[in-house]
Scaffold this motif. Structure first.
Motif, short mmCIF file in Angstrom:
data_model
loop_
_atom_site.label_atom_id
_atom_site.label_comp_id
_atom_site.label_asym_id
_atom_site.label_seq_id
_atom_site.Cartn_x
_atom_site.Cartn_y
_atom_site.Cartn_z
N LYS A 118 0.93 -1.20 -0.02
CA LYS A 118 0.12 -0.07 0.10
C LYS A 118 1.01 1.11 0.27
CE LYS A 118 -3.60 2.36 2.53
NZ LYS A 118 -4.75 2.02 3.64
N ILE A 119 1.85 1.12 0.86
CA ILE A 119 2.85 2.48 0.80
C ILE A 119 3.46 2.61 -0.55
CG2 ILE A 119 5.17 3.17 1.94
CD1 ILE A 119 4.10 1.81 4.62
N ALA A 120 4.09 1.48 -1.07
CA ALA A 120 4.60 1.38 -2.32
C ALA A 120 3.54 2.03 -3.57
CB ALA A 120 5.19 -0.12 -2.87
N LYS A 121 2.49 1.60 -3.47
CA LYS A 121 1.48 2.17 -4.32
C LYS A 121 1.12 3.59 -4.38
CE LYS A 121 -3.23 1.54 -5.86
NZ LYS A 121 -4.37 0.82 -6.05
N LEU A 122 1.20 4.06 -2.80
CA LEU A 122 0.91 5.56 -2.77
C LEU A 122 2.26 6.43 -3.22
CD1 LEU A 122 -0.51 5.40 1.19
CD2 LEU A 122 -1.65 6.11 -1.13
N ALA A 123 3.37 5.80 -3.07
CA ALA A 123 4.70 6.41 -3.41
C ALA A 123 4.99 6.16 -4.88
CB ALA A 123 5.93 5.87 -2.63
N LYS A 124 3.97 5.40 -5.62
CA LYS A 124 4.17 5.21 -6.88
C LYS A 124 5.34 4.41 -7.41
CE LYS A 124 1.01 8.59 -8.48
NZ LYS A 124 0.86 9.77 -9.32
N LEU A 125 5.68 3.27 -6.37
CA LEU A 125 6.79 2.76 -6.55
C LEU A 125 6.55 1.24 -6.93
CD1 LEU A 125 8.86 4.01 -3.60
CD2 LEU A 125 9.27 4.64 -5.82
N GLU A 126 7.42 0.59 -7.61
CA GLU A 126 7.13 -1.03 -7.89
C GLU A 126 8.11 -1.59 -6.79
OE1 GLU A 126 7.65 -2.16 -11.79
OE2 GLU A 126 6.57 -0.37 -12.68
#
Length: 92
Positions: A9-17
């Motif tokens: 979820k954090i990665a998605k919010l930060a637009k990271l894969e």
């Protein structure tokens, strides 16, 4: 405790894969960071025993107003003035 879902979820919010192979390491690292932050937050800020362990103190002087240059002295070496200001050429 941070879970794999939290990391995703954090990665998605930060637009990271984030690869599946990275989830275990990231989860472990995030939990260690949060644990460290909790440790710091639990320390009492009122304990003065650690406030100055080196015995250092600021050495400050009083501000003293000193005479400055006059307008004529400031403009004396200017290439171009209008009497009280610098004239700056405009570049295109």
């Amino acid at each position: 405790m941070v879970t794999h879902e939290d990391i995703l979820k954090i990665a998605k919010l930060a637009k990271l894969e984030v690869e599946d192979s990275e989830l275990d390491g990231l989860t472990k690292d995030m939990n260690e960071i949060i644990s460290f932050a909790d440790t710091i937050a639990s320390v009492s800020a009122q304990d003065e025993a650690y406030s100055d362990i080196n015995g250092l103190e600021n050495v400050l002087r009083e501000d003293v107003v000193q005479p400055g240059l006059t307008c004529d002295e400031v403009l004396a070496n200017a290439e171009d003035t209008d009497g009280s200001s610098f004239v700056v050429k405009q570049h295109a």
